[in-house]
Motif scaffolding. Structure first.
Motif, mmCIF file in Angstrom:
data_model
loop_
_atom_site.group_PDB
_atom_site.id
_atom_site.type_symbol
_atom_site.label_atom_id
_atom_site.label_comp_id
_atom_site.label_asym_id
_atom_site.label_seq_id
_atom_site.Cartn_x
_atom_site.Cartn_y
_atom_site.Cartn_z
ATOM 1 N N TYR A 73 0.820 -1.216 0.000
ATOM 2 C CA TYR A 73 0.000 0.000 0.000
ATOM 3 C C TYR A 73 0.857 1.271 0.000
ATOM 4 N N THR A 96 -12.754 -4.186 1.519
ATOM 5 C CA THR A 96 -11.823 -3.733 0.480
ATOM 6 C C THR A 96 -11.372 -4.913 -0.369
ATOM 7 N N TYR A 98 -7.763 -6.770 -2.290
ATOM 8 C CA TYR A 98 -6.655 -7.556 -1.744
ATOM 9 C C TYR A 98 -5.459 -6.715 -1.338
ATOM 10 N N ASP A 100 -4.868 -4.853 1.281
ATOM 11 C CA ASP A 100 -5.674 -4.600 2.468
ATOM 12 C C ASP A 100 -4.923 -4.348 3.770
ATOM 13 N N HIS A 103 -5.441 -0.819 5.296
ATOM 14 C CA HIS A 103 -6.764 -0.525 5.843
ATOM 15 C C HIS A 103 -6.926 -1.105 7.246
ATOM 16 N N GLY A 145 -10.421 -7.550 2.461
ATOM 17 C CA GLY A 145 -9.594 -8.589 1.994
ATOM 18 C C GLY A 145 -10.302 -9.546 1.029
ATOM 19 N N GLN A 152 -15.838 -7.240 -3.664
ATOM 20 C CA GLN A 152 -16.093 -6.595 -2.379
ATOM 21 C C GLN A 152 -17.139 -5.487 -2.482
ATOM 22 N N TYR A 175 -14.095 0.034 -0.496
ATOM 23 C CA TYR A 175 -12.990 0.441 -1.353
ATOM 24 C C TYR A 175 -12.900 -0.455 -2.594
#
Length: 355
Positions: A73, A96, A98, A100, A103, A145, A152, A175
Motif C-alpha cells: 500500500y 476492500t 486484496y 488490504d 486498511h 480482503g 467486495q 474500497y
C-alpha cells in the motif's frame, strides 16, 4: 390505422428529480480538514506505521517468509487514514480488495497479528488462513480482503443493507480500485444502493494503474467520480495524496449518508510506488515518473511539512519514526517466532454453523 407518435421525453432540465446536486461544491468550500496538532501527529504516526510496515512486509516476502501474492500500500496511506479516522468504529463497517494491510492498520489493529497473518501463523488475525489477500476481523467490522476483483463492492452493498435493516446507524465504506471500476457487479451494486437508499460510501482508490495497464488505456471515462451519475449517486473528486483533504471529503460524504440521503461515490486520486504486487517489476512506467510522485506528492512528507510549519522539530518527528520502526521490527519478530496453524485448522471456519 396510424400509429400514435411517441410521447415526447421530458428534457433533463425539466426533470428536477434528475438534476444531480454533487457534493463537490460543499467539499470545495472547505477542502482541508482543520486538524488539531494532536490529530495531525496521529495521522502522521498512522501513515508512517503503514509505510514502515509495508516496507518490512516487502523484506519478509523477499526472504520467503510471506508466500503467495503480496500487494503493498506504499504511497496510498493518506486514503485509508483520512477516511477511516472519520468512521465510528462501533457502528461502521469496512470492506476492500486484496491490497488490504493498510486498511487494517488504519483501523488501529495490532501490527503483530497482521504481520503474523501475512506469514501464515496461528496468531494471525485470521489464524494464518487468510494471508495477505484475505484477512478479516469481524470484531473490528472489517470484512476483508477479497481476491476477486470488484467482488467486495457487491458484498459492501450487502453490509450497507444490513446496517439499514438493523437500523444501527452505521455505514459501509467499500474500497475498490480503478481496475475494478470496470466490473459489471460494481454497477449492479450502484443501482441497488441508489434504489434502496443504502448507507454506503463507494471509494475508488485510483492509483493510476489497473495492474500493469495505465488508467487512460483501460477506461473510457477516467474521472471515476462521474460514474455514479447514471444512478443519481453524487460524486466527489479528492486528492488522495493529502490526508487532510481526504478527511475533509470524508466529513462531507459521511454526513450525507448518515442523513439518510443514500450512497456517495468518492474518487481518491493516489499513486502506488511499488508494482501491482511483489511479483510485478513495474516496467510499464519510468523511474522518473515514480520519483516525481515521491518528490512532490508524497502524503507523509506533505504532512511532515505541515507539522514543521506548525512548530514541530525534525528531531521530534525522527523520534516518532524511530519508535515506529521498533514497533514494526517487534511485529516481524513476533510473526517469525509464532507457530504455524495446526492441521486441524483446515476444517474450522468453513461454515458459520448458525442458520
Amino acid at each position: 390505422m396510424a400509429k400514435k407518435p411517441p410521447k415526447a421525453a421530458a428534457a433533463a432540465a425539466d426533470d428536477s428529480d434528475f438534476i444531480l446536486h454533487s457534493l463537490q461544491e460543499a467539499f470545495e468550500a472547505n477542502k482541508r480538514y482543520a486538524a488539531s496538532e494532536a490529530e495531525m501527529l496521529e495521522f502522521y504516526r498512522q501513515m508512517l506505521l503503514i509505510r514502515r510496515f509495508e516496507e518490512k512486509a516487502g523484506q519478509l516476502y523477499g526472504l520467503g517468509l510471506i508466500g503467495g501474492f503480496c500487494h503493498l500500500y506504499i504511497g496510498q496511506e493518506a486514503v485509508a487514514i483520512g477516511l477511516q479516522s472519520a468512521l465510528d468504529n462501533d457502528r461502521d463497517s469496512v470492506i476492500t480488495g486484496y491490497r488490504d494491510h493498510g486498511h487494517m492498520l488504519a483501523y488501529g489493529i495490532d501490527p503483530k497479528v497482521i504481520m503474523a497473518e501475512l506469514t501464515g501463523r496461528e496468531s494471525g488475525i485470521s489464524r494464518g488462513k487468510g494471508g495477505s489477500m484475505h484477512m478479516f476481523s469481524t470484531e473490528h467490522k472489517f470484512y476483508g480482503g477479497h481476491g476477486i476483483v470488484g467482488a467486495q463492492v457487491a458484498l459492501g452493498g450487502g453490509l450497507a443493507l444490513a446496517h439499514q435493516y438493523n437500523n444501527d446507524g452505521g455505514l459501509c465504506l467499500a474500497y475498490f480500485g480503478d481496475g475494478a471500476a470496470n466490473q459489471g457487479q460494481v454497477y449492479e451494486t450502484f443501482n441497488m444502493a441508489a434504489l434502496w437508499n443504502l448507507p454506503i460510501v463507494f471509494v475508488v482508490e485510483d492509483n493510476q494503474y489497473a495492474m500493469g495497464t495505465a488508467t487512460k488505456r483501460s477506461s473510457a471515462e477516467t474521472r471515476f467520480y462521474r460514474r455514479g451519475t447514471a444512478f443519481r449517486i453524487p460524486g466527489m473528486e479528492v486528492n488522495g495524496m493529502d490526508v487532510l483533504e481526504v478527511r475533509a471529503a470524508a466529513e462531507v460524504a459521511f454526513a450525507h449518508v448518515r442523513a439518510g440521503k443514500g450512497p456517495v461515490l468518492m474518487e481518491c486520486n493516489t499513486y502506488r510506488y511499488r508494482g501491482h504486487s511483489m511479483s510485478d517489476p513495474a516496467k510499464y512506467r519510468t523511474r522518473e515518473e515514480v520519483q516525481e510522485q515521491r518528490d512532490h506528492h508524497d502524503p507523509i512528507e506533505g504532512l511532515k511539512k505541515a507539522l514543521i510549519e506548525a512548530g514541530k522539530t525534525e528531531d521530534e518527528l525522527k523520534a516518532i519514526d524511530k519508535a515506529i520502526r521498533a514497533e514494526v521490527a517487534e511485529a516481524a519478530d513476533f510473526a517469525e517466532t509464532s507457530p504455524e496453524p495446526a492441521a486441524g485448522e483446515l476444517y474450522t471456519d468453513v461454515l458459520v454453523e448458525e442458520y
